[in-house]
Enzyme design. Structure first.
Site, PDB file in Angstrom:
ATOM      1  N   GLY A  39      29.753  38.479  43.411  1.00  0.00           N
ATOM      2  CA  GLY A  39      28.313  38.704  43.332  1.00  0.00           C
ATOM      3  C   GLY A  39      27.986  39.875  42.428  1.00  0.00           C
ATOM      4  CB  SER A  40      25.162  42.222  42.531  1.00  0.00           C
ATOM      5  OG  SER A  40      24.218  41.191  42.661  1.00  0.00           O
ATOM      6  CB  ALA A  41      30.412  43.938  43.622  1.00  0.00           C
TER       7      ALA A  41
END
Lengths: 497, 464
Positions: free
Chosen positions: A215-217
């Site tokens: 995801g956004s990580a």
């Protein structure tokens, strides 16, 4: 008659020689073969005749051996079994070994030739050595903080010392007690069956053996690629990115959870985690530069052993531009182990230098003398020092004024990145909440600890725009416990004893 | 050195009358005594070693065991010293060592509860009985030739003994046991000696007729068949005994009798043809029995594929376990008491007893054991060579052959050289009848070796 008796005696001699030659065949030539025949129970008996060596965390053994009084004498016991299971694995008389119990088995069971003081003589006498001990790099306080932070929710935590690659915590939840599998008999078989049938997969080491969409990580990697490739030179300059962003070559538009993402600067887009900005950045940087950057952080590496093998984290190397765009926000086929994401945070916190993660600090023989020691090994330079510094600005802004404020530790500089990964068919699955971060002790320029946390069944996550709600506090507690401990000297610890 | 040259006279020969009298022939009783004491010490050491390895302490009765064995051995030695002073000095020490070590092995195997009730005390009683009989035979039997007189009585007794188990229930598929009053006896064991005596007596009495009369088969002198009248009785008795054994499914002993018969016939007649006939017959018999008897057929299958049951997922069979044990022993062995003979299971104390020294003493220990047996056999053969009477020769060779065949068949069987045949390893295996019989065999060997090595009576010396 005399002649006949002589011949009989000669025949007797021939028979004796036949016996002797055959005995050499059975006892010397074929001995190795029968010694390795799995049906030969002597292997198991010899193996469990003596207590197994210990696995230590923070100087204290987390394993033991118990005399069961049966033919396979010593069965393994575990102190805080569920807490350390993702590190130790199990050593079962019925089901073999896993993780460190497996990779260090020769040393722990005393068969390793590394333990023999005179190896050749040892080959002849076949004396079993007294088993050695395995000293892990695990920091018990960090391990405990991570385990208690997950509190039985499905998820995992990996924590690293960025400067050396020492693994400080490796937690998978829900866990199991490997001691339940130690012996033989119906109780062990039943436990094995139960653990394997459990839908929560307690024996899965989620920290190194399970991959999740990051995801956004993953935007840390995308930002790094953008900076390294020169696509972004000024973090504060507005990017030419629409909201919503139509994926190149498709009619599908990407939106954001938050507001203010249109033409946002990389700095702001990172802070509030704009999908549109980073998807477009990734598409602009392009497939090959993105893949190169991901690989510089350790993606697509199948050879990583800590020494237990680590699952490969994936970033596809042949994608259409829309797929690259999705991959750049940690979706599509991009997957990572928690350890891999900890390595990303560690490389950033360590000025761009990625150290090879390792779990075994040293192994000692029965007398405590060091048999082998693992030292820090540089893996790659993931990004340049400059890029690392800029990435640190971005990550520190997330904690000071973004989605990751839950990770802040007073007095320390903390950088982080949240992530919420959609998954399942039509994104129906409960999202995974991610948080990756590093922390610098007061006054230090390099991070002392990097952590990746993933929580699978984060209840509040769907409404939350990030893993900041459920994952960040766990990362904070782990980092705090490491920072509270006296700094670890990188050289030999505690002498030979 | 100067004048004396080629024509110098040869040095005078020493006068014949001046030749010193031959020194009295050494009887070597001292050697026998010291070797016997050494054999007792080795056995006691083994006993203590087992205790140390398994319990961490010397067994409490080690001194008693040693004293008992020493007492028996010294009594046997005294009997030999008194009545067979010229006997081969190696026979008794080897027998004491093998018997003592056998007791150590059985004591060691008794420590494994899975191998059934304790057997060492019973074995000790039988050993005592065996040595007592040894002493009696050495004391009572003046001259081995006396035995020839009773050969027909003996062989009748042998057949009766061998027939007896037919009236008793089978044990583990073989009807070779007689059970009464809590004891079990294997009469076939005793029959061995009686049959050897009979064969030796009959063949020595009739060897001329066997060798030189009768028809030639295919015109070959080497295959000359003796007349039925000469060959008949011995052939009948042999067939009867082997038939009985087949009925009782004691294939090991029938094989032994067959081999004994062929060897003695060959030695008595000097005709290689008999060996060929014997080999052909045994090959035919082996094929017939192995195809007709499922029990034997499975033994042959085991021999060819000892690990087949593992591949079939049934776990290792007994022979595979035995091979694992030998393999585990390797060159130096695991040490007494430190192997895992209990894995072999059933018959570890009897047919498979050799696997235990194989595992715990290694190739070195196994070869030492085989060397002891080889010495025993060689000394028997040597006595046969030195004797002058045909009966004694055949008896010595027969007794040595019994030992040699047993050792070969068992060792070959448990190490997968030949198909496994149930037989008792002389002196080592659990089994009272076997121990007693082997002591009688050694006693007879002592007797014949005494005759063989005894100097001829001095001719009366002329005194002027």
């Amino acid at each position: 008659m005399i002649r006949c008796i002589r011949r009989c005696a000669v025949l007797g001699l021939v028979l004796l020689l036949a016996l002797a030659v055959n005995a050499v065949r059975v006892m010397v030539v074929d001995a190795g073969k029968s010694a390795h025949d799995p049906a030969n129970r002597r292997i198991a008996i010899a193996r469990y005749q003596h207590p197994r060596g210990g696995i230590l965390a923070g100087g204290r053994t987390v394993t033991g051996s118990q005399d069961t009084g049966s033919q396979l004498a010593y069965a393994r016991t575990y102190r805080d079994g569920p807490l350390y299971a993702p590190v130790t694995g199990f050593a079962s008389q019925t089901y073999g070994t896993s993780l460190l119990e497996g990779t260090e088995d020769g040393l722990l069971s005393g068969t390793s030739s590394r333990l023999a003081s005179v190896p050749l003589w040892n080959e002849i006498t076949r004396n079993r050595q007294r088993p050695g001990d395995v000293h892990t790099t695990i920091d018990p306080a960090a391990q405990k903080a991570a385990y208690e932070g997950l509190a039985g929710r499905r998820g995992a935590v990996a924590a690293l010392d960025p400067a050396t690659g020492r693994i400080l915590a490796l937690v998978s939840s829900p866990s199991y007690d490997p001691g339940l599998l130690s012996g033989t008999g119906p109780a062990v078989t039943a436990q094995w069956q139960r653990l394997n049938d459990d839908p929560a997969q307690p024996m899965l080491d989620r920290a190194i053996r399970q991959t999740y969409p990051p995801g956004s990580a993953f935007k840390v990697v995308t930002a790094a690629a953008a900076l390294e490739s020169g696509a972004v030179t000024d973090l504060l300059a507005p990017t030419d990115s629409p909201d919503p962003y139509r994926l190149p070559g498709t009619t599908w538009s990407l939106t954001n959870e938050g507001r203010g993402c249109a033409d946002a600067s990389v700095y702001d887009a990172f802070r509030v985690s704009c999908n549109t900005v980073f998807a477009k950045l990734g598409a602009d940087v392009g497939q090959s530069a993105m893949a190169r950057q991901a690989e510089a952080f350790g993606f697509n590496d199948t050879r990583l052993r800590i020494p237990p093998g680590v699952a490969k984290s994936n970033f596809d190397t042949a994608m259409s531009p829309d797929q690259v765009a999705l991959s750049s926000i940690g979706q599509f086929d991009t997957t990572a182990t928690p350890l891999q994401m900890a390595m990303v945070a560690a490389a950033v916190g360590n000025g761009g230098e990625l150290m090879t993660p390792y779990l075994v600090d040293r192994v000692t023989n029965h007398g405590g003398a060091v048999v082998a020691r693992t030292g820090p090994v540089r893996m790659h330079r993931a990004v340049s020092e400059d890029t690392a510094e800029q990435l640190q600005q971005l990550m520190e802004a997330v904690v000071s004024d973004g989605t990751g404020t839950n990770a802040a530790i007073p007095g320390a500089v903390v950088g982080g990145k949240t992530g919420t990964a959609q998954h399942g068919v039509g994104n129906k699955g409960t999202p995974y909440a991610w948080f990756i971060s590093y922390a610098k002790p007061p006054g230090a320029s390099r991070a002392a600890v990097a952590v990746a946390v993933v929580v699978e069944d984060a209840e509040a996550a769907r409404a939350d725009i990030s893993g900041g709600g459920s994952a960040a506090p766990i990362a904070r507690d782990v980092m705090r416990s490491v920072l509270a401990a006296p700094p670890h000297p990188y050289g030999p610890r505690g002498g030979a004893g | 050195m100067s004048a004396t040259s080629a024509d110098a006279p040869p040095p005078p020969a020493p006068p014949a009358a001046a030749r010193p009298a031959a020194p009295p022939r050494s009887r070597r009783r001292g050697v026998e005594l010291s070797l016997t004491v050494a054999a007792v010490l080795v056995s006691v050491y083994g006993y203590a070693e087992v205790g140390l390895a398994t319990r961490g302490a010397v067994p409490g009765d080690a001194a008693g065991y040693g004293a008992g064995l020493a007492l028996l051995a010294v009594l046997a030695h005294l009997a030999v010293r008194a009545r067979a002073p010229y006997a081969d000095p190696l026979l008794l020490p080897i027998a004491v060592l093998l018997n003592g070590f056998g007791l150590v092995l059985i004591y060691r195997l008794d420590l494994e509860p899975s191998l059934g009730p304790r057997a060492a005390p019973t074995q000790l009683v039988w050993s005592t009985l065996g040595i007592t009989l040894f002493v009696l035979v050495v004391l009572a039997l003046d001259d081995h030739r006396v035995l020839a007189r009773y050969s027909y009585v003996g062989v009748t007794a042998a057949l009766a003994l061998m027939a007896a188990p037919i009236f008793f229930p089978a044990v583990n598929g073989a009807k070779i046991w007689i059970r009464f009053a809590g004891f079990s006896i294997q009469p076939g064991e005793f029959a061995k000696v009686l049959l050897a005596v009979f064969f030796a007596a009959y063949l020595s009495a009739n060897r001329a007729a066997l060798a030189y009369t009768g028809r030639q088969v295919f015109g070959l002198r080497r295959l000359q068949l003796p007349t039925g009248r000469v060959l008949g009785p011995v052939l009948a008795i042999w067939l009867l005994s082997v038939g009985l054994l087949v009925l009782e499914r004691d294939l090991g002993t029938s094989l032994l009798f067959f081999g004994l018969f062929v060897v003695l016939l060959y030695v008595a007649t000097g005709r290689t043809g008999w060996v060929a006939v014997g080999l052909l017959l045994s090959a035919a018999g082996a094929v017939a029995v192995s195809s007709l008897e499922p029990h034997v057929h499975s033994r042959v299958e085991d021999w060819l594929h000892p690990f087949a049951s593992i591949d079939a997922g049934l776990g290792p069979g007994q022979l595979a376990q035995s091979l694992f044990a030998f393999g585990n022993g390797a060159v130096l062995g695991t040490g007494l008491g430190q192997g895992h003979p209990e894995l072999i299971g059933f018959a570890t104390k009897s047919d498979f007893i050799l696997a235990t020294p194989g595992e715990e003493l290694g190739l070195a220990g196994l070869c030492a054991l085989l060397a002891l047996y080889a010495l025993l056999v060689a000394r028997g053969m040597q006595a046969g060579l030195a004797l002058r009477d045909p009966f004694g020769r055949l008896l010595a060779v027969g007794l040595a052959t019994i030992l040699a065949l047993q050792v070969f068949v068992i060792t070959g069987g448990v190490t997968d050289l030949i198909p496994l045949t149930g037989m008792a390893m002389p002196f080592l295996a659990q089994g009272g009848s076997s121990v007693v019989t082997n002591w009688i065999i050694v006693a007879l060997l002592i007797r014949v070796s005494d005759s063989a090595r005894r100097p001829p009576p001095e001719p009366p010396e002329d005194t002027p």
